[in-house]
Design a protein around this motif. Structure first.
Motif, mmCIF file in Angstrom:
data_model
loop_
_atom_site.group_PDB
_atom_site.id
_atom_site.type_symbol
_atom_site.label_atom_id
_atom_site.label_comp_id
_atom_site.label_asym_id
_atom_site.label_seq_id
_atom_site.Cartn_x
_atom_site.Cartn_y
_atom_site.Cartn_z
ATOM 1 N N UNK A 74 0.855 -1.190 0.000
ATOM 2 C CA UNK A 74 0.000 0.000 0.000
ATOM 3 C C UNK A 74 0.891 1.239 0.000
ATOM 4 N N UNK A 75 0.310 2.382 -0.344
ATOM 5 C CA UNK A 75 1.064 3.632 -0.434
ATOM 6 C C UNK A 75 1.830 3.952 0.845
ATOM 7 N N UNK A 76 1.249 3.660 1.998
ATOM 8 C CA UNK A 76 1.898 3.965 3.274
ATOM 9 C C UNK A 76 3.198 3.189 3.457
ATOM 10 N N UNK A 77 3.355 2.094 2.719
ATOM 11 C CA UNK A 77 4.540 1.240 2.847
ATOM 12 C C UNK A 77 5.345 1.175 1.559
ATOM 13 N N UNK A 78 5.196 2.141 0.702
ATOM 14 C CA UNK A 78 5.856 2.075 -0.610
ATOM 15 C C UNK A 78 7.379 1.984 -0.508
ATOM 16 N N UNK A 79 7.957 2.398 0.630
ATOM 17 C CA UNK A 79 9.410 2.333 0.794
ATOM 18 C C UNK A 79 9.942 0.898 0.824
ATOM 19 N N UNK A 80 9.067 -0.095 1.019
ATOM 20 C CA UNK A 80 9.530 -1.490 1.035
ATOM 21 C C UNK A 80 9.257 -2.214 -0.281
ATOM 22 N N UNK A 81 8.850 -1.486 -1.291
ATOM 23 C CA UNK A 81 8.656 -2.075 -2.617
ATOM 24 C C UNK A 81 9.977 -2.676 -3.100
ATOM 25 N N UNK A 82 9.931 -3.917 -3.562
ATOM 26 C CA UNK A 82 11.136 -4.573 -4.075
ATOM 27 C C UNK A 82 12.089 -5.029 -2.990
ATOM 28 N N UNK A 83 11.597 -5.133 -1.741
ATOM 29 C CA UNK A 83 12.449 -5.523 -0.615
ATOM 30 C C UNK A 83 11.884 -6.734 0.107
ATOM 31 N N UNK A 84 12.756 -7.424 0.834
ATOM 32 C CA UNK A 84 12.358 -8.597 1.613
ATOM 33 C C UNK A 84 12.866 -8.450 3.042
ATOM 34 N N UNK A 85 12.190 -9.138 3.962
ATOM 35 C CA UNK A 85 12.602 -9.172 5.363
ATOM 36 C C UNK A 85 12.646 -10.638 5.815
ATOM 37 N N UNK A 86 13.253 -10.849 6.965
ATOM 38 C CA UNK A 86 13.507 -12.213 7.446
ATOM 39 C C UNK A 86 13.019 -12.387 8.877
ATOM 40 N N UNK A 87 12.737 -13.633 9.219
ATOM 41 C CA UNK A 87 12.425 -14.016 10.593
ATOM 42 C C UNK A 87 12.692 -15.500 10.750
ATOM 43 N N UNK A 88 12.117 -16.146 11.766
ATOM 44 C CA UNK A 88 12.247 -17.589 11.991
ATOM 45 C C UNK A 88 13.715 -18.023 12.079
ATOM 46 N N UNK A 89 14.473 -17.324 12.920
ATOM 47 C CA UNK A 89 15.843 -17.727 13.168
ATOM 48 C C UNK A 89 16.889 -17.152 12.233
ATOM 49 N N UNK A 90 16.463 -16.357 11.260
ATOM 50 C CA UNK A 90 17.449 -15.693 10.393
ATOM 51 C C UNK A 90 18.048 -14.539 11.188
ATOM 52 N N UNK A 91 19.360 -14.516 11.275
ATOM 53 C CA UNK A 91 20.056 -13.492 12.053
ATOM 54 C C UNK A 91 20.447 -12.330 11.152
ATOM 55 N N UNK A 92 19.977 -11.131 11.511
ATOM 56 C CA UNK A 92 20.312 -9.929 10.761
ATOM 57 C C UNK A 92 21.243 -9.089 11.620
ATOM 58 N N UNK A 93 22.390 -8.743 11.044
ATOM 59 C CA UNK A 93 23.376 -7.901 11.760
ATOM 60 C C UNK A 93 23.750 -6.721 10.916
#
Length: 93
Positions: A74-93
């Motif tokens: 949605x327009x309110x989240x357009x900054x994450x277009x073309x991006x991915x995020x992780x969870x379930x034990x994926x470590x982000x540093x």
């Protein structure tokens, strides 16, 4: 440089991270294609839209739906277009 690792393997790295609700969103092209498997799972966020998922597969181990993205946020989240995020034990540093 931010990295995302799972099962002892770096699966993504980028210095172009967008953080939303405490989650680091990496550009999709920063993620290794060889570790992503399509998933039929979806979920809905009231302000971001409908999320789709990938399952991770690293060295024969799988982590179902550990990667999410918004194909048409949605327009309110357009900054994450073309991006991915992780969870379930994926470590982000």
């Amino acid at each position: 440089m931010a990295t995302a690792s799972w099962n002892g393997t770096v699966i993504a790295e980028s210095d172009d991270i967008v953080t939303v609700e405490g989650n680091a969103y990496f550009p999709r092209q920063a993620v290794r294609d060889d570790v992503l498997r399509p998933s039929d799972t979806t979920s809905v966020c009231p302000w971001k839209g409908t999320a789709s998922y990938y399952t991770l597969e690293v060295d024969g181990a799988t982590n179902p739906d550990a990667v999410w993205y918004y194909p048409a946020p949605k327009d309110a989240a357009r900054e994450i277009t073309g991006r991915v995020a992780f969870w379930k034990g994926v470590e982000v540093r």
